[in-house]
Design an enzyme around this catalytic site. Structure first.
Site, PDB file in Angstrom:
ATOM      1  N   HIS A  22       1.007  -1.204  -0.166  1.00 20.67           N
ATOM      2  CA  HIS A  22       0.091   0.151   0.083  1.00 20.67           C
ATOM      3  C   HIS A  22       0.918   1.353   0.035  1.00 20.67           C
ATOM      4  O   HIS A  22       1.712   1.274   0.865  1.00 20.67           O
ATOM      5  CB  HIS A  22      -0.935  -0.186   1.277  1.00 20.67           C
ATOM      6  CG  HIS A  22      -1.877   1.289   1.386  1.00 20.67           C
ATOM      7  ND1 HIS A  22      -2.004   1.737   2.522  1.00 20.67           N
ATOM      8  CD2 HIS A  22      -2.419   1.807   0.373  1.00 20.67           C
ATOM      9  CE1 HIS A  22      -2.910   2.898   2.272  1.00 20.67           C
ATOM     10  NE2 HIS A  22      -3.108   2.839   0.903  1.00 20.67           N
ATOM     11  N   ASP A  64      -4.995   3.761  -4.782  1.00 12.97           N
ATOM     12  CA  ASP A  64      -5.150   4.033  -3.501  1.00 12.97           C
ATOM     13  C   ASP A  64      -6.563   4.990  -3.306  1.00 12.97           C
ATOM     14  O   ASP A  64      -6.653   5.616  -4.283  1.00 12.97           O
ATOM     15  CB  ASP A  64      -4.025   4.967  -3.057  1.00 12.97           C
ATOM     16  CG  ASP A  64      -3.956   5.010  -1.571  1.00 12.97           C
ATOM     17  OD1 ASP A  64      -4.926   4.680  -0.787  1.00 12.97           O
ATOM     18  OD2 ASP A  64      -2.754   5.028  -1.129  1.00 12.97           O
ATOM     19  N   TYR A 113      10.009  12.662 -13.504  1.00 12.73           N
ATOM     20  CA  TYR A 113      11.396  12.017 -13.629  1.00 12.73           C
ATOM     21  C   TYR A 113      11.786  11.537 -12.291  1.00 12.73           C
ATOM     22  O   TYR A 113      12.024  10.441 -12.157  1.00 12.73           O
ATOM     23  CB  TYR A 113      12.394  12.820 -14.614  1.00 12.73           C
ATOM     24  CG  TYR A 113      12.438  12.589 -15.843  1.00 12.73           C
ATOM     25  CD1 TYR A 113      11.367  11.988 -16.851  1.00 12.73           C
ATOM     26  CD2 TYR A 113      13.366  13.273 -16.782  1.00 12.73           C
ATOM     27  CE1 TYR A 113      11.253  12.042 -18.227  1.00 12.73           C
ATOM     28  CE2 TYR A 113      13.285  13.473 -18.287  1.00 12.73           C
ATOM     29  CZ  TYR A 113      12.033  12.632 -18.912  1.00 12.73           C
ATOM     30  OH  TYR A 113      12.233  12.741 -20.176  1.00 12.73           O
TER      31      TYR A 113
END
Length: 141
Positions: A22, A64, A113
């Site tokens: 998670h 989530d 990035y």
């Protein structure tokens, strides 16, 4: 072969997805992203665009519900807020898989990035549309 498992989900990819916990972050990126030099763990899905890859991944990957936004996208340089077709397609796939509207937000290229370098897993696709790079936060089952 496994029954009811999308054939795009090879053993390496399934193993990494299962190992994620998670709050871990998954990057799904286009063919221009420097995946090999950025990823801590890399799985390549050749001949697949990001939406197709995401649809397969989202059959086993919960997004989530505690973190907003749980979906981040690389925005066009200098115009990060613009939602491109590739962004809309991926958003629709995530929303459909989750059965809800999943909050999303753009990131500036170099911030994307930086965050992708910290992702648990990078899935490199051969997506041809520019800025087809996304971060998804894993939820709970």
């Amino acid at each position: 072969m496994l029954k009811t498992i999308d054939p795009l989900l090879n053993g390496a990819l399934l193993g990494h997805l299962a190992d994620m916990g998670h709050g871990d972050v998954l990057a799904i990126v286009d063919r221009n992203f420097p995946a090999a030099s950025t990823a801590r763990r890399l799985v390549t899905l050749s001949g697949v665009d990001v939406t197709t890859a995401a649809r397969a991944i989202l059959t086993v990957f919960p997004v989530d519900t505690f973190v907003e936004p749980a979906l981040l996208r690389m925005g066009p340089v200098g115009d990060e807020g613009t939602v491109l077709e590739v962004h809309a397609d991926l958003q629709a796939a995530v929303d459909e898989a989750e059965g809800r509207a999943v909050a999303s937000a753009p990131l500036e290229r170099f911030e994307f990035y930086r965050r992708a370098a910290g992702a648990y897993l990078v899935v490199a696709t051969t997506e041809a549309r520019p800025y087809g790079c996304f971060l998804l936060v894993k939820g709970v089952v």
